[in-house]
Write an enzyme that holds these catalytic residues in place. Sequence first.
Site, short mmCIF file in Angstrom:
data_model
loop_
_atom_site.label_atom_id
_atom_site.label_comp_id
_atom_site.label_asym_id
_atom_site.label_seq_id
_atom_site.Cartn_x
_atom_site.Cartn_y
_atom_site.Cartn_z
N GLY A 24 0.83 -1.19 0.00
CA GLY A 24 0.00 0.00 0.00
C GLY A 24 0.87 1.25 0.00
CB CYS A 59 5.15 2.40 7.30
SG CYS A 59 4.63 3.87 6.41
CG LEU A 60 6.59 1.06 1.25
CD1 LEU A 60 6.04 1.32 -0.15
CD2 LEU A 60 7.72 0.04 1.18
CG HIS A 75 -0.76 1.41 7.29
ND1 HIS A 75 0.19 0.94 8.17
CD2 HIS A 75 -0.09 2.23 6.43
CE1 HIS A 75 1.37 1.47 7.87
NE2 HIS A 75 1.23 2.25 6.81
CD GLU A 76 -1.22 2.50 2.67
OE1 GLU A 76 -0.79 3.65 2.53
OE2 GLU A 76 -0.47 1.55 3.00
CG HIS A 133 0.13 6.93 5.37
ND1 HIS A 133 1.26 7.45 5.94
CD2 HIS A 133 0.38 5.61 5.17
CE1 HIS A 133 2.16 6.47 6.09
NE2 HIS A 133 1.65 5.34 5.64
#
Length: 196
Positions: free
Chosen positions: A66, A115-116, A157-158, A161
């Site tokens: 994601g 997380c990226l 999660h996204e 953000h």
Amino acid sequence: MHCGLGARAVATTLGLSYITRMIRPILFHPDPRLKKACSDVVDITDTVRGLAEDMLETMYDAPGIGLAAPQIGVLERIVVLDCVKEDGAAPDPKIMINPQITAQSDETNIYEEGCLSIPEHFAEVTRPSEVEVLWFDQNGAEHKAGFDGLWATCIQHEIDHLNGKLFIDYLGAIKRQMITRKMQKFKREIARGKAE
Ligand SMILES: [Zn+2]
């Protein structure tokens, strides 16, 4: 010690080669842009579609499941995801514009999240195990669907953000500060590598 190494070498040493070949560079925590609430997309233009495609490419390349627009510095409500993990299964890329959670289960799930924007750090987060989501796709069509399992966790999660919230915000202050300090060090190493 990474002195004398370029950004690519630093990233490779850290096992994070994606950092130097990102289609759109991913911002790393701590960054003020990751703490901001994003605006709704008012018009789904070719620019928005191009951005979403770049986001998918950046996500697959990382690889991740994601990615939210603020992670590449665009403060608009766009997320992409694909939580298909089985080997050989067909990919299922989703572009969600202005996603909203319209219902959630009382039942919760615990996943170890990453997380990226916070590479190499993982922690268990408890979230509703099922969510119903309303969103627009890249062609402006409205969708509403229910998600469970990893999809439900990833979508939450996204969407977090888009509200300036990171998974580490669910952790205790000490653990969060420890991760933030390690990330500051990591960013200094990357910056030093790029300067050389
Ligand atoms: Zn994330």
